[in-house]
Write an enzyme that holds these catalytic residues in place. Structure first.
Site, PDB file in Angstrom:
ATOM      1  CD  GLU A  93     -37.414   4.738 -30.494  1.00 35.95           C
ATOM      2  OE1 GLU A  93     -36.843   3.662 -30.191  1.00 35.95           O
ATOM      3  OE2 GLU A  93     -36.804   5.813 -30.683  1.00 35.95           O
TER       4      GLU A  93
ATOM      5  CG  PHE B  71     -28.587  10.886 -40.594  1.00 34.39           C
ATOM      6  CD1 PHE B  71     -27.775   9.792 -40.296  1.00 34.39           C
ATOM      7  CD2 PHE B  71     -29.165  11.587 -39.541  1.00 34.39           C
ATOM      8  CE1 PHE B  71     -27.533   9.418 -38.980  1.00 34.39           C
ATOM      9  CE2 PHE B  71     -28.930  11.212 -38.219  1.00 34.39           C
ATOM     10  CZ  PHE B  71     -28.114  10.123 -37.938  1.00 34.39           C
ATOM     11  CD  GLN B  72     -31.510   9.158 -37.105  1.00 33.18           C
ATOM     12  OE1 GLN B  72     -32.255  10.098 -36.895  1.00 33.18           O
ATOM     13  NE2 GLN B  72     -30.896   8.485 -36.131  1.00 33.18           N
TER      14      GLN B  72
ATOM     15  CE  LYS C 264     -36.126  18.454 -38.848  1.00 33.91           C
ATOM     16  NZ  LYS C 264     -34.705  18.281 -38.524  1.00 33.91           N
TER      17      LYS C 264
ATOM     18  CG  MET D  52     -44.684 -21.783 -24.052  1.00 33.35           C
ATOM     19  SD  MET D  52     -45.783 -22.935 -23.195  1.00 33.35           S
ATOM     20  CE  MET D  52     -47.138 -21.847 -22.771  1.00 33.35           C
TER      21      MET D  52
HETATM   22  C1  LIG Z   1     -40.014 -11.782 -28.969  1.00 37.03           C
HETATM   23  C2  LIG Z   1     -40.179 -13.259 -28.784  1.00 37.03           C
HETATM   24  N1  LIG Z   1     -39.120 -14.084 -28.892  1.00 37.03           N
HETATM   25  C3  LIG Z   1     -39.263 -15.402 -28.718  1.00 37.03           C
HETATM   26  C4  LIG Z   1     -40.496 -15.934 -28.412  1.00 37.03           C
HETATM   27  C5  LIG Z   1     -40.651 -17.449 -28.235  1.00 37.03           C
HETATM   28  N2  LIG Z   1     -41.040 -17.761 -26.851  1.00 37.03           N
HETATM   29  C6  LIG Z   1     -42.327 -17.959 -26.500  1.00 37.03           C
HETATM   30  S1  LIG Z   1     -42.493 -18.255 -24.880  1.00 37.03           S
HETATM   31  C7  LIG Z   1     -40.852 -18.173 -24.618  1.00 37.03           C
HETATM   32  C8  LIG Z   1     -40.264 -18.375 -23.256  1.00 37.03           C
HETATM   33  C9  LIG Z   1     -40.595 -17.265 -22.350  1.00 37.03           C
HETATM   34  O1  LIG Z   1     -39.799 -17.405 -21.186  1.00 37.03           O
HETATM   35  P1  LIG Z   1     -40.162 -16.569 -19.904  1.00 37.03           P
HETATM   36  O2  LIG Z   1     -40.344 -15.142 -20.241  1.00 37.03           O
HETATM   37  O3  LIG Z   1     -39.183 -16.867 -18.838  1.00 37.03           O
HETATM   38  O4  LIG Z   1     -41.601 -17.106 -19.534  1.00 37.03           O
HETATM   39  P2  LIG Z   1     -42.030 -18.559 -19.002  1.00 37.03           P
HETATM   40  O5  LIG Z   1     -42.526 -19.319 -20.175  1.00 37.03           O
HETATM   41  O6  LIG Z   1     -40.843 -19.181 -18.369  1.00 37.03           O
HETATM   42  O7  LIG Z   1     -43.114 -18.250 -18.054  1.00 37.03           O
HETATM   43  C10 LIG Z   1     -40.178 -17.906 -25.809  1.00 37.03           C
HETATM   44  C11 LIG Z   1     -38.711 -17.793 -25.931  1.00 37.03           C
HETATM   45  C12 LIG Z   1     -41.566 -15.049 -28.316  1.00 37.03           C
HETATM   46  N3  LIG Z   1     -42.817 -15.455 -28.076  1.00 37.03           N
HETATM   47  N4  LIG Z   1     -41.389 -13.718 -28.466  1.00 37.03           N
END
Ligand SMILES: Cc1ncc(C[n+]2csc(CCOP(=O)(O)OP(=O)(O)O)c2C)c(N)n1
Ligand SMILES: [Mg+2]
Lengths: 181, 570
Positions: free
Chosen positions: B54, B116-117, B166, B479
């Site tokens: 979803e 439920f749900q 529902k 990042m």
């Molecule tokens: C749902 C979620 N969890 C954690 C983060 C924190 N976060 C931001 S960038 C990143 C790394 C992303 O890694 P990747 O997808 O390999 O992209 P890259 O930066 O290596 O291009 C994380 C963990 C986020 N933005 N969103």
């Protein structure tokens, strides 16, 4: 931290379920404690009025009120300092009737504080006083020297001193807007 | 006049059709089965895209909405399905994306009983929606759907939830659909105040060093032509927020790059040198402003926005102009005098030159064997004649593809800005392709982000959707690794990732692709990807030490700009 003032927020809304929740989460997000709250009908039919007090600063209040107004079912929201409104609270005190009978000073107290007796029976007496917080608090403190079994203070209710009725004006504007369609 | 009685579920579908809904992104379940049953009869009038989760439905609907300007519609069941949509709702709320999300709900007699749900959908979603409403009676359906479309798509757009009990789905109702045109408590297009326009025009006409900050509000209001007209008439340079990218063509002479943390040196430096900031449809997010206390203190600020709660929220403005960006700019343009700001514009050149030499050239023409994200993004962009739609995930891949892509047309970037949702990209790319089938959709993602919603490859397979998927694979949560390198003493806590063979995963879904290990293979691989009919996946091996620069560290002043790990812009 900047100086905190007690502000009174009034919110006018449509009669929709869940509005109190929508409004209160905006206070929570801004880390504002709600000191008192009262909800009632307003002078305009079908429109609810929330009166909320909170300690904050003017800048935060400006942002808060705009974020409240952003909720779809909210018509208008305002904030005031105490000098801009006429306001009141009501307090109820439950005291043991024997204490009242034993000591005539309690009767004097009630008179002095402009309070009144709502109900008396053999066990307890219910006293009512309306006024500002410091006034209802003063009576509470004096009664406490004897005994107070229960005490409750309502949320603040407030009416503006302004000569302009902003909500009525707003409703007229919306009526005009609808007619333009 | 007597109208025929129909079941609530059918009333919902007919109401969606009355609002010209072409696509529903959804997933069935117990509490929404009557609606899916009706959908079966309306297959020729409304298309349903069965996603694989979803969350994917919400992001796909966002992608659809962002490229088309239409409202995205999502249909899911109650309980766990309703909790799965929360990320998409928050994302759409932050990024002002029009969505209507319909959740099934237990029968009204069971509400509040932990049936439920059952989840308290209205309670959970209120903080992350523009409006959230529970339909408990069949007779409310037409009214609620009409209101939902009006609220989601007008003013500052946003997500709306309709929680559909529902018994309201199965109950009988008259169906007489009237679109909503008015809500007393909500005026989406407030009348423009001439005094505000006059005051804004006066400041613009006085300014000697003006700077425009364009946000997504320009795109939502379709004010791109007016933005360019204002910039050209008064010779004003323009910076765009991340979500404002493509509001003005990248090669416009007055375009000075992206704002904020990984924005262009010039746009950020000049923010603190201009004498007038003209902010249009943007909200001074902290990723744009850095330290607000050191942000544009020298400048007068005009803030044009349709949402009054944005005025003075983060940055105090001198003049606020409430209204739709296009209407405001149209009113403003005749009052703005033609001007030339040659000296001011020339002063941007040293910043641009420093960035070109220190940041851009090393990124797109690196003198090392390993590939950079920026060079891949620029190559793909150019290979599509800069005509494609860019969809990104979140992380280094997002910032570098947004920085190095070039845009000719509006609505060419779909990215998760305010929430920064990893996993946003793949479903959003699917929605973007459905929302604009005539344009090539290139989706840049990370090895981390793609795995958050990778199951949506199944949706691509089932509907034969054509999305070009470019994984900028650094085998790192890049990042986060960058912040660890710069601010946490290179302690790479839980950021290296062991990854699967992405081309094999794609192959399992019938999607062609290839691994690109060296620069020599890149051009041909891009060519094969773009000429391939249908989706195609490139797993591009990227320098794991790559970093996104320029960078203003979080909370620092906008002029505190790192050009690389050791050098600050002076
Ligand atoms: C749902 C979620 N969890 C954690 C983060 C924190 N976060 C931001 S960038 C990143 C790394 C992303 O890694 P990747 O997808 O390999 O992209 P890259 O930066 O290596 O291009 C994380 C963990 C986020 N933005 N969103
Ligand atoms: Mg990565």
């Amino acid at each position: 931290m900047t100086d905190k003032t007690l502000y009174t927020v009034t919110v006018y809304s449509e009669n929709q379920v869940g509005l109190l929740n929508q409004i209160s989460i905006i206070f929570t997000r801004r880390q504002l404690n709600i000191e008192s709250l009262s909800v009632s009908a307003s002078a305009a039919e079908g429109i609810h009025k929330f009166t909320i007090t909170t300690y904050s600063d003017r800048e935060t209040m400006e942002k808060l009120v705009k974020q409240i107004e952003k909720r779809i079912d909210v018509l208008r929201a305002f904030f005031y300092t105490d000098d801009e409104i006429v306001f009141q609270e009501v307090a109820l005190y439950k005291v043991p009737t024997d204490k009242l009978l034993d000591d005539s000073r309690i009767e004097e107290l009630i008179r002095k504080h402009n309070a009144r007796i709502l109900e008396v029976n053999r066990t307890y007496t219910v006293i009512e006083k309306s006024g500002h917080t410091d006034e209802t608090q003063a009576l509470f403190e004096e009664l406490s020297r004897y005994e107070v079994m229960q005490f409750v203070r309502s949320g603040r209710v407030a009416i503006t001193k302004s000569t302009v009725e902003h909500v009525s004006l707003f409703l007229q504007e919306q009526q005009y807007r609808q007619n333009q369609l | 006049m007597a109208t025929e009685k129909i079941r609530g579920a059918e009333a919902l579908i007919r109401a969606l059709i009355a609002e010209q809904t072409e696509y529903i992104f959804g997933y069935p379940g117990g509490a929404i089965m009557p609606v899916f049953d009706v959908l079966y009869d309306y297959r020729d009038q409304i298309n349903h895209i069965l996603v694989r989760h979803e969350q994917g439905a919400t992001h796909a609907a966002q992608g659809y909405a962002r490229v088309s300007g239409k409202t995205g519609v999502v249909l899911v069941t109650s309980g766990p399905a309703a909790t799965n949509i929360i990320t998409g709702l928050s994302d759409a709320m932050m990024d002002s994306t029009p969505l209507i999300v319909i959740t099934g709900q237990v029968g009204s007699s069971l509400l509040g009983s932990d049936a439920f749900q059952e989840t308290d959908v209205v309670g959970i979603t209120q903080p992350v929606t523009k409006w959230s409403y529970q339909i408990r009676r069949s007779d409310e359906i037409a009214w609620a759907v009409a209101r939902a479309f009006y609220i989601a798509g007008n003013g500052r757009p946003g997500p709306v939830v309709l929680d559909f009990a529902k018994d309201a789905q199965t109950g009988l109702t008259d169906f007489d659909y009237q679109p909503c045109q008015f809500i007393r408590s909500y005026n989406p297009y407030p009348a423009i105040k001439p005094a505000e326009i006059d005051e804004a025009a006066r400041l613009i006409n006085q300014a000697r060093k003006p700077l425009i900050l364009a946000g997504q509000g320009v795109i939502i209001a379709q004010a791109e032509a007016e933005l360019a007209a204002l910039a050209e008439k008064a010779d004003i340079p323009v910076g765009c927020t991340l979500l404002g990218l493509s509001a003005i063509p990248t090669d416009h002479p007055l375009y000075k790059g992206m704002l904020g943390m990984h924005g262009s040196v010039a746009a950020n430096i000049k923010t603190n040198e201009c004498d007038l900031l003209i902010a249009i449809g943007m909200r001074f997010d902290d990723r744009v402003t850095g330290d607000v206390n050191q942000y544009a203190r020298q400048a007068r600020i005009i803030h044009i926005d349709i949402d009054p709660s944005e005025f003075n929220k983060n940055v105090k403005c001198d003049v606020s102009v409430l209204g739709d960006a296009r209407a405001v700019l149209q009113a403003l343009l005749p009052k703005v005098e033609p001007a030339r700001h040659t000296e001011w514009l020339e002063s941007f050149v040293p910043c641009e030159e420093a960035e070109r030499v220190k940041v851009i050239e090393p990124e797109i023409h690196p003198q090392k064997p390993l590939m950079n994200m920026g060079e891949v993004a620029r190559k793909v962009s150019e290979a599509t004649g800069n005509e494609s739609i860019l969809v990104t995930d979140v992380g280094q891949n997002q910032m570098l593809s947004a920085r190095y892509y070039r845009f000719k047309h509006p609505r060419s970037l779909v990215t998760s800005g305010g929430l920064g949702t990893m996993g946003f990209g793949l479903p959003a790319a699917i929605g973007a392709k459905i929302g604009n089938p005539d344009r090539t959709v290139c989706f840049f993602t990370g090895d981390g982000g793609i795995q958050m919603t990778i199951q949506e490859l199944g949706t691509i397979m089932q509907y034969g959707i054509d999305v070009k998927i470019i994984i900028l694979n650094n085998n790192f949560l890049g990042m986060v690794r960058q912040w660890q390198a710069l601010f946490f003493d290179h302690r790479y806590s839980e950021t290296p990732m062991l990854n699967p063979d992405f081309t094999m995963i794609a192959a399992a879904y019938g999607i062609d692709g290839e691994r690109v290990a060296t620069r020599e293979e890149l051009d041909d691989a891009i060519e094969r990807m773009l000429s391939h009919r249908g989706s195609y996946l490139l797993d591009v091996q990227i320098d794991p030490d790559g970093m996104v620069f320029p960078m203003t560290p979080a909370g620092a002043c906008v002029t505190h700009i790192m050009l690389n790990a050791t050098e600050k812009y002076e």
